[in-house]
Write a protein that holds these residues in place. Sequence first.
Motif, PDB file in Angstrom:
ATOM      1  N   ALA A 238       0.918  -1.113   0.125  1.00 41.93           N
ATOM      2  CA  ALA A 238       0.012  -0.057  -0.025  1.00 41.93           C
ATOM      3  C   ALA A 238       0.929   1.240  -0.243  1.00 41.93           C
ATOM      4  CB  ALA A 238      -1.139  -0.054   1.127  1.00 41.93           C
ATOM      5  N   ARG A 239       1.895   1.303   0.545  1.00 38.10           N
ATOM      6  CA  ARG A 239       2.887   2.259   0.849  1.00 38.10           C
ATOM      7  C   ARG A 239       3.789   2.562  -0.696  1.00 38.10           C
ATOM      8  NH1 ARG A 239       4.478   0.091   5.890  1.00 38.10           N
ATOM      9  NH2 ARG A 239       6.356  -0.722   4.767  1.00 38.10           N
ATOM     10  N   GLU A 240       3.874   1.544  -1.352  1.00 42.82           N
ATOM     11  CA  GLU A 240       4.644   1.167  -2.516  1.00 42.82           C
ATOM     12  C   GLU A 240       3.666   0.872  -3.765  1.00 42.82           C
ATOM     13  OE1 GLU A 240       8.740   0.405  -2.650  1.00 42.82           O
ATOM     14  OE2 GLU A 240       8.745  -0.003  -0.310  1.00 42.82           O
ATOM     15  N   PRO A 241       2.851   1.755  -4.191  1.00 41.05           N
ATOM     16  CA  PRO A 241       1.766   1.102  -5.050  1.00 41.05           C
ATOM     17  C   PRO A 241       2.512   0.616  -6.563  1.00 41.05           C
ATOM     18  CG  PRO A 241       1.690   3.553  -4.976  1.00 41.05           C
ATOM     19  CD  PRO A 241       2.478   3.014  -3.635  1.00 41.05           C
ATOM     20  N   ALA A 242       3.926   1.113  -6.518  1.00 44.64           N
ATOM     21  CA  ALA A 242       4.643   0.557  -7.876  1.00 44.64           C
ATOM     22  C   ALA A 242       4.986  -0.912  -7.769  1.00 44.64           C
ATOM     23  CB  ALA A 242       5.989   1.375  -7.877  1.00 44.64           C
ATOM     24  N   LEU A 243       4.875  -1.553  -6.603  1.00 44.64           N
ATOM     25  CA  LEU A 243       4.967  -2.874  -6.351  1.00 44.64           C
ATOM     26  C   LEU A 243       3.851  -3.658  -7.202  1.00 44.64           C
ATOM     27  CD1 LEU A 243       6.332  -3.262  -2.999  1.00 44.64           C
ATOM     28  CD2 LEU A 243       7.603  -3.581  -4.805  1.00 44.64           C
ATOM     29  N   LEU A 244       2.642  -3.247  -6.852  1.00 42.16           N
ATOM     30  CA  LEU A 244       1.502  -3.720  -7.328  1.00 42.16           C
ATOM     31  C   LEU A 244       1.408  -3.594  -8.917  1.00 42.16           C
ATOM     32  CD1 LEU A 244      -1.147  -2.842  -4.761  1.00 42.16           C
ATOM     33  CD2 LEU A 244       0.005  -5.095  -4.966  1.00 42.16           C
ATOM     34  N   ALA A 245       1.880  -2.737  -9.325  1.00 39.22           N
ATOM     35  CA  ALA A 245       1.829  -2.262 -10.749  1.00 39.22           C
ATOM     36  C   ALA A 245       2.543  -3.238 -11.542  1.00 39.22           C
ATOM     37  CB  ALA A 245       2.373  -0.669 -11.025  1.00 39.22           C
ATOM     38  N   LEU A 246       3.756  -3.952 -10.875  1.00 41.79           N
ATOM     39  CA  LEU A 246       4.719  -4.962 -11.567  1.00 41.79           C
ATOM     40  C   LEU A 246       3.791  -6.021 -12.355  1.00 41.79           C
ATOM     41  CD1 LEU A 246       7.466  -4.950  -9.092  1.00 41.79           C
ATOM     42  CD2 LEU A 246       7.468  -3.997 -11.306  1.00 41.79           C
ATOM     43  N   ASN A 247       2.669  -6.447 -11.480  1.00 43.65           N
ATOM     44  CA  ASN A 247       1.816  -7.707 -12.108  1.00 43.65           C
ATOM     45  C   ASN A 247       0.325  -7.190 -12.141  1.00 43.65           C
ATOM     46  OD1 ASN A 247       1.381  -7.946  -9.261  1.00 43.65           O
ATOM     47  ND2 ASN A 247       1.596  -9.927  -9.142  1.00 43.65           N
ATOM     48  N   ALA A 248       0.052  -5.987 -12.280  1.00 46.25           N
ATOM     49  CA  ALA A 248      -1.362  -5.652 -12.084  1.00 46.25           C
ATOM     50  C   ALA A 248      -2.107  -6.296 -13.438  1.00 46.25           C
ATOM     51  CB  ALA A 248      -1.197  -4.390 -11.993  1.00 46.25           C
ATOM     52  N   GLY A 249      -1.286  -6.459 -14.423  1.00 49.38           N
ATOM     53  CA  GLY A 249      -2.005  -6.720 -15.684  1.00 49.38           C
ATOM     54  C   GLY A 249      -2.301  -8.249 -15.872  1.00 49.38           C
ATOM     55  N   ARG A 250      -1.994  -8.962 -14.722  1.00 53.18           N
ATOM     56  CA  ARG A 250      -2.040 -10.478 -14.668  1.00 53.18           C
ATOM     57  C   ARG A 250      -3.339 -10.595 -13.633  1.00 53.18           C
ATOM     58  NH1 ARG A 250      -0.566 -12.872 -19.182  1.00 53.18           N
ATOM     59  NH2 ARG A 250       1.606 -12.175 -19.737  1.00 53.18           N
ATOM     60  N   VAL A 251      -3.800  -9.817 -12.996  1.00 49.78           N
ATOM     61  CA  VAL A 251      -5.060  -9.986 -12.078  1.00 49.78           C
ATOM     62  C   VAL A 251      -6.147 -10.943 -12.653  1.00 49.78           C
ATOM     63  CG1 VAL A 251      -6.783  -8.952 -10.846  1.00 49.78           C
ATOM     64  CG2 VAL A 251      -4.576  -7.774 -10.870  1.00 49.78           C
ATOM     65  N   GLU A 252      -6.700 -11.781 -12.219  1.00 47.34           N
ATOM     66  CA  GLU A 252      -7.454 -12.752 -12.463  1.00 47.34           C
ATOM     67  C   GLU A 252      -8.790 -12.373 -12.060  1.00 47.34           C
ATOM     68  OE1 GLU A 252      -6.727 -17.091 -11.645  1.00 47.34           O
ATOM     69  OE2 GLU A 252      -4.485 -16.572 -12.147  1.00 47.34           O
ATOM     70  N   LYS A 253      -9.704 -11.829 -12.979  1.00 47.39           N
ATOM     71  CA  LYS A 253     -10.953 -11.316 -12.615  1.00 47.39           C
ATOM     72  C   LYS A 253     -12.030 -12.101 -12.304  1.00 47.39           C
ATOM     73  CE  LYS A 253     -10.043  -6.588 -14.611  1.00 47.39           C
ATOM     74  NZ  LYS A 253     -10.442  -5.728 -15.806  1.00 47.39           N
TER      75      LYS A 253
END
Length: 258
Positions: A238-253
Amino acid sequence: SQGGGRAGADPLGQILMRKVAIVQARFHSSRLPGKICLRLGEGTVLGEVLTRCAAIEGLDMVCCAVADDGLSEPVAAEARRSGAAVHVGSAEDVLARHVGAARAMDADIVLRVTSDCPLIDAELAGEVIASLVGTGADYAANNMPAGFPHGLDCEAFTREALLRADNASHEKAQREHVTPWLRRAADVRRASVQGPGGELARQRWTLDWPEDYLFLCAVFERLGGRRPPWREVAELVAREPALLALNAGRVEKGRLPS
């Protein structure tokens, strides 16, 4: 936790039940070959999963259920180095592999964990086991519906329920994914550990794609060898949203509640 219990459950019997974590593992992966043998932190992905499972309170044994595909000897060797028992079983019939491991380990209660979840949380997994035992259910999970980050998922079930699933599961998908029958059968008593949902449920903390590996390497670098509770990892990303951006394109909706 939610779920119906058995009347007159024996507290002493529950305490004496043998609880075994079965971590299913194979070397082959079409998306990221050899992913569970990749380096992560001070060890490997698989070693991290097994070490975290060994920290679950009240667990009697950790067993790595390895595929008999001719490619997974490095997996078995890494599991032994990590102190886990090893059971080798069918590569394609993963349900049969779990049955064989449960019998070999003489398990009364099985905690099912997949080997691509190196952030699996010992306390949360313990809550799933406690939910199963405390309610007298046949099956318990923390992803009905998905409310935790993808990668904290685990399931617990009785050996009796596992054998029932083995007898009742005839479709390839049921055999490959182990628990579809337990999650859907009308006469299976289920319990659920509910997650916070929301944005946390959308996060990927599991390993399938190269992008996931980048995310996990970055997280483990920041953890510096520590294994804090999952909520501290959530605070970190949460403090480093750039971390989540690394694999955000692979989220399984598709795993998220509609």
